[in-house]
Design a protein around this motif. Sequence first.
Motif, PDB file in Angstrom:
ATOM      1  N   GLU A   1     -19.132 -47.838  26.662  1.00 17.16           N
ATOM      2  CA  GLU A   1     -19.887 -48.676  27.598  1.00 17.16           C
ATOM      3  C   GLU A   1     -20.503 -47.841  28.718  1.00 17.16           C
ATOM      4  N   GLY A   2     -20.566 -46.541  28.519  1.00 14.88           N
ATOM      5  CA  GLY A   2     -21.079 -45.647  29.538  1.00 14.88           C
ATOM      6  C   GLY A   2     -20.172 -44.443  29.684  1.00 14.88           C
ATOM      7  N   SER A   3     -20.747 -43.335  30.107  1.00 16.20           N
ATOM      8  CA  SER A   3     -19.981 -42.094  30.200  1.00 16.20           C
ATOM      9  C   SER A   3     -18.872 -42.169  31.243  1.00 16.20           C
ATOM     10  N   ALA A   4     -19.151 -42.826  32.362  1.00 15.27           N
ATOM     11  CA  ALA A   4     -18.120 -42.969  33.390  1.00 15.27           C
ATOM     12  C   ALA A   4     -17.020 -43.905  32.917  1.00 15.27           C
ATOM     13  N   ALA A   5     -17.384 -44.952  32.192  1.00 16.20           N
ATOM     14  CA  ALA A   5     -16.393 -45.909  31.698  1.00 16.20           C
ATOM     15  C   ALA A   5     -15.427 -45.253  30.731  1.00 16.20           C
ATOM     16  N   ALA A   6     -15.898 -44.297  29.936  1.00 14.48           N
ATOM     17  CA  ALA A   6     -15.010 -43.619  28.993  1.00 14.48           C
ATOM     18  C   ALA A   6     -13.878 -42.910  29.728  1.00 14.48           C
ATOM     19  N   VAL A   7     -14.199 -42.320  30.870  1.00  8.59           N
ATOM     20  CA  VAL A   7     -13.176 -41.637  31.678  1.00  8.59           C
ATOM     21  C   VAL A   7     -12.159 -42.644  32.196  1.00  8.59           C
ATOM     22  N   THR A   8     -12.646 -43.765  32.711  1.00  5.42           N
ATOM     23  CA  THR A   8     -11.757 -44.789  33.249  1.00  5.42           C
ATOM     24  C   THR A   8     -10.825 -45.333  32.182  1.00  5.42           C
ATOM     25  N   LYS A   9     -11.340 -45.551  30.980  1.00  4.88           N
ATOM     26  CA  LYS A   9     -10.521 -46.131  29.918  1.00  4.88           C
ATOM     27  C   LYS A   9      -9.435 -45.175  29.437  1.00  4.88           C
ATOM     28  N   VAL A  10      -9.697 -43.880  29.494  1.00  7.35           N
ATOM     29  CA  VAL A  10      -8.636 -42.916  29.192  1.00  7.35           C
ATOM     30  C   VAL A  10      -7.614 -42.892  30.329  1.00  7.35           C
ATOM     31  N   ALA A  11      -8.096 -42.980  31.567  1.00  4.78           N
ATOM     32  CA  ALA A  11      -7.190 -42.957  32.716  1.00  4.78           C
ATOM     33  C   ALA A  11      -6.226 -44.137  32.704  1.00  4.78           C
ATOM     34  N   THR A  12      -6.683 -45.287  32.234  1.00  4.86           N
ATOM     35  CA  THR A  12      -5.829 -46.475  32.224  1.00  4.86           C
ATOM     36  C   THR A  12      -4.857 -46.503  31.054  1.00  4.86           C
ATOM     37  N   GLY A  13      -5.006 -45.583  30.119  1.00  2.00           N
ATOM     38  CA  GLY A  13      -4.126 -45.553  28.961  1.00  2.00           C
ATOM     39  C   GLY A  13      -4.623 -46.338  27.773  1.00  2.00           C
ATOM     40  N   ALA A  14      -5.806 -46.923  27.873  1.00  2.00           N
ATOM     41  CA  ALA A  14      -6.347 -47.684  26.749  1.00  2.00           C
ATOM     42  C   ALA A  14      -6.755 -46.772  25.594  1.00  2.00           C
ATOM     43  N   TYR A  15      -7.119 -45.533  25.921  1.00  6.77           N
ATOM     44  CA  TYR A  15      -7.522 -44.557  24.917  1.00  6.77           C
ATOM     45  C   TYR A  15      -6.868 -43.219  25.214  1.00  6.77           C
ATOM     46  N   ASP A  16      -6.705 -42.429  24.161  1.00 10.46           N
ATOM     47  CA  ASP A  16      -6.149 -41.086  24.309  1.00 10.46           C
ATOM     48  C   ASP A  16      -7.221 -40.064  24.657  1.00 10.46           C
ATOM     49  N   ILE A  17      -8.413 -40.281  24.078  1.00 15.22           N
ATOM     50  CA  ILE A  17      -9.503 -39.306  24.170  1.00 15.22           C
ATOM     51  C   ILE A  17     -10.787 -40.048  24.481  1.00 15.22           C
ATOM     52  N   GLY A  18     -11.645 -39.442  25.294  1.00 14.00           N
ATOM     53  CA  GLY A  18     -12.940 -40.021  25.590  1.00 14.00           C
ATOM     54  C   GLY A  18     -14.025 -38.976  25.562  1.00 14.00           C
ATOM     55  N   PHE A  19     -15.239 -39.427  25.288  1.00 20.09           N
ATOM     56  CA  PHE A  19     -16.430 -38.577  25.418  1.00 20.09           C
ATOM     57  C   PHE A  19     -17.140 -39.092  26.659  1.00 20.09           C
ATOM     58  N   GLY A  20     -16.835 -38.498  27.803  1.00 21.13           N
ATOM     59  CA  GLY A  20     -17.288 -39.059  29.062  1.00 21.13           C
ATOM     60  C   GLY A  20     -17.762 -38.021  30.056  1.00 21.13           C
ATOM     61  N   ASP A  21     -18.222 -38.517  31.184  1.00 19.26           N
ATOM     62  CA  ASP A  21     -18.818 -37.685  32.230  1.00 19.26           C
ATOM     63  C   ASP A  21     -17.728 -36.971  33.014  1.00 19.26           C
ATOM     64  N   ILE A  22     -17.734 -35.657  32.989  1.00 20.35           N
ATOM     65  CA  ILE A  22     -16.716 -34.878  33.692  1.00 20.35           C
ATOM     66  C   ILE A  22     -16.776 -35.118  35.196  1.00 20.35           C
ATOM     67  N   ASN A  23     -17.928 -35.503  35.711  1.00 20.29           N
ATOM     68  CA  ASN A  23     -18.041 -35.755  37.152  1.00 20.29           C
ATOM     69  C   ASN A  23     -17.245 -36.991  37.561  1.00 20.29           C
ATOM     70  N   ALA A  24     -17.174 -37.975  36.676  1.00 21.13           N
ATOM     71  CA  ALA A  24     -16.323 -39.140  36.938  1.00 21.13           C
ATOM     72  C   ALA A  24     -14.861 -38.728  36.941  1.00 21.13           C
ATOM     73  N   ALA A  25     -14.492 -37.786  36.085  1.00 19.74           N
ATOM     74  CA  ALA A  25     -13.116 -37.297  36.056  1.00 19.74           C
ATOM     75  C   ALA A  25     -12.784 -36.528  37.329  1.00 19.74           C
ATOM     76  N   ILE A  26     -13.744 -35.758  37.831  1.00 14.16           N
ATOM     77  CA  ILE A  26     -13.535 -35.018  39.079  1.00 14.16           C
ATOM     78  C   ILE A  26     -13.300 -35.983  40.233  1.00 14.16           C
TER      79      ILE A  26
END
Length: 345
Positions: free
Chosen positions: A68-93
Amino acid sequence: MKRRHLVAAAAATLAAPAIFAPSRAGARTRLKLILNWRYQGPQGMFFLAEDRGYFREAGLEVAIDQGEGSAAAVTKVATGAYDIGFGDINAAIALAATRPAEAPVGVMMLYNRPPFCIAVRADGPIRTPKDLEGRTLGGPANDGALRLFPAFARLAGIDAAKVTVVNMQPQLREQMLNRGQVDGVFGFINTIRFSARLIGTDADTAYRFIAYGDYGMDLYSNCIVVSRALARDMPEAVRGFLGALTRGLADMLREPDAAVAAVARREPLLNVAVERARLDATVRDEMNHPEIGTIGLGDVVEQRFVRGIEILAEAQGLPRKPGFAEVFRRDFLPPLSARPTRVVG
């Protein structure tokens, strides 16, 4: 095992809160991966790795979901919904600056040139970032460029308080810009370019792109991120995943038609010609930084990466600057000899 027991076991797996599971002897480790966006040509590397058995050979069973978006992929991994994401590293920072225990860690950088932009109509009055003041801009809530707008505004000398930002569904972005319902839209340049082509618009003549990278935001972008729990508890699964994906990536670069066909098998309504063009443009424009000739695709230049952290911390007012090792680890990567050092030509 009887069929009804197999169905019940599959349902239990989907409902379980813990996504990754240690394998029994001979069994495969199950992982859940979320993509950056809906099915598109450049994602072919993931599906080639799946279809050609590379994940299976690494002892993995990988479930791949649309994003649902590069930033969303980071959030979904952070919440434990997914193990791995293809997301924006800036959102992870940004997440690591406020919630370091939850923030995913980047393990393989794929988009090494900044794709973030604001697209405006070429026949309109907006020519420079300063012209955005007093205008209305729109984008999907989880779009990476929208999330980075405060940082861009500060670097480009825009008073962000004078810009109205509205959210929209991704499929409406280019239509709303064409109709004048917004003055500009956030997105990745190639996402906008090829989404516009799907509705009959030649973005290169109809739009003007204000690229973040032209105003000091030399940032890395989409990256494979993994949960801290997966990195800590199952490092061999991370290494196996990246090794398999690297094989899929090499195949995509060598056989782009096969890569798009792999995506089309998941989405039969895909416009194959457009997605092939999108793949070519993504490789050329977003994965083609000269640094890969030395470090290989997947790694980063630490000094450049740290500079990106500093840009984000200052422009977004982050409470602290995460250290390099908090947000990126190269120790899971395949060796340089196994990774591409050239992606075009």
